[in-house]
Design a protein around this motif. Structure first.
Motif, short mmCIF file in Angstrom:
data_model
loop_
_atom_site.label_atom_id
_atom_site.label_comp_id
_atom_site.label_asym_id
_atom_site.label_seq_id
_atom_site.Cartn_x
_atom_site.Cartn_y
_atom_site.Cartn_z
N ALA A 1 36.29 39.47 43.98
CA ALA A 1 37.40 40.42 44.09
C ALA A 1 37.42 40.97 45.52
N ASP A 2 38.36 40.51 46.32
CA ASP A 2 38.49 41.00 47.70
C ASP A 2 38.92 42.46 47.71
N GLU A 3 39.71 42.85 46.73
CA GLU A 3 40.15 44.23 46.51
C GLU A 3 39.95 44.54 45.03
N GLU A 4 40.05 45.81 44.66
CA GLU A 4 40.05 46.12 43.23
C GLU A 4 41.15 45.29 42.59
N SER A 5 40.82 44.57 41.53
CA SER A 5 41.76 43.61 40.96
C SER A 5 41.78 43.66 39.44
N GLU B 1 46.98 36.76 45.86
CA GLU B 1 47.24 38.03 46.54
C GLU B 1 48.57 38.69 46.19
N GLY C 1 45.89 43.55 42.86
CA GLY C 1 44.76 43.39 43.75
C GLY C 1 44.82 42.11 44.57
N ARG C 2 43.64 41.65 44.94
CA ARG C 2 43.47 40.44 45.75
C ARG C 2 42.20 39.77 45.24
N GLN D 1 36.42 46.29 43.92
CA GLN D 1 36.34 45.56 45.19
C GLN D 1 34.90 45.10 45.42
N GLY D 2 34.74 43.85 45.82
CA GLY D 2 33.42 43.30 46.09
C GLY D 2 32.73 42.69 44.89
#
Length: 121
Positions: free
Chosen positions: A101-105, A83, A69-70, A47-48
């Motif tokens: 990566a908005d979330e872990e992806s 998403e 993830g997202r 994430q991030g």
């Protein structure tokens, strides 16, 4: 690798050995994963995580598929949010891009052709 021309592996484990890349011109010519036609990457992003610099002057066409993830793809005139598992985006040669990566992806990227000597850092 065996000598029968068959390679069996695990995407996450093998990806960790070569910046995520599983297949492309950069693999040994005797390896079944060697290809001058295309490149395949198994990308695992916390994430991030984001691309530090935009890819400019891309020489290949690419397909990115969200596994989990997202994940956000950024292009000069728009952003695309992936998403749902299976969401994907395709962009062509010359399209500048970046990502976040908005979330872990986990994403699967396919690029073609595999261009020797070309590397977008």
């Amino acid at each position: 690798m065996s000598d029968d021309g068959v390679y069996v592996g695990h995407a996450a484990k093998d990806a960790a050995l070569d910046r995520g890349w599983l297949l492309g011109h950069f693999k040994d010519p005797h390896d079944p994963r060697h290809s001058e036609a295309l490149e395949i990457k198994w990308g695992i992003h916390p994430q991030g995580d984001e691309r530090a610099q935009w890819v400019r002057g891309e020489e290949r066409t690419a397909l990115l598929v969200l596994i989990s993830g997202r994940f956000r793809m950024r292009f000069p005139r728009r952003e695309v949010l992936l998403e749902r598992q299976g969401d994907y985006v395709v962009w062509g040669r010359g399209v500048d891009h970046s990502w976040h990566a908005d979330e872990e992806s986990v994403v699967l990227t396919v690029r073609w052709p595999s261009v020797p000597g070309y590397r977008a850092d």
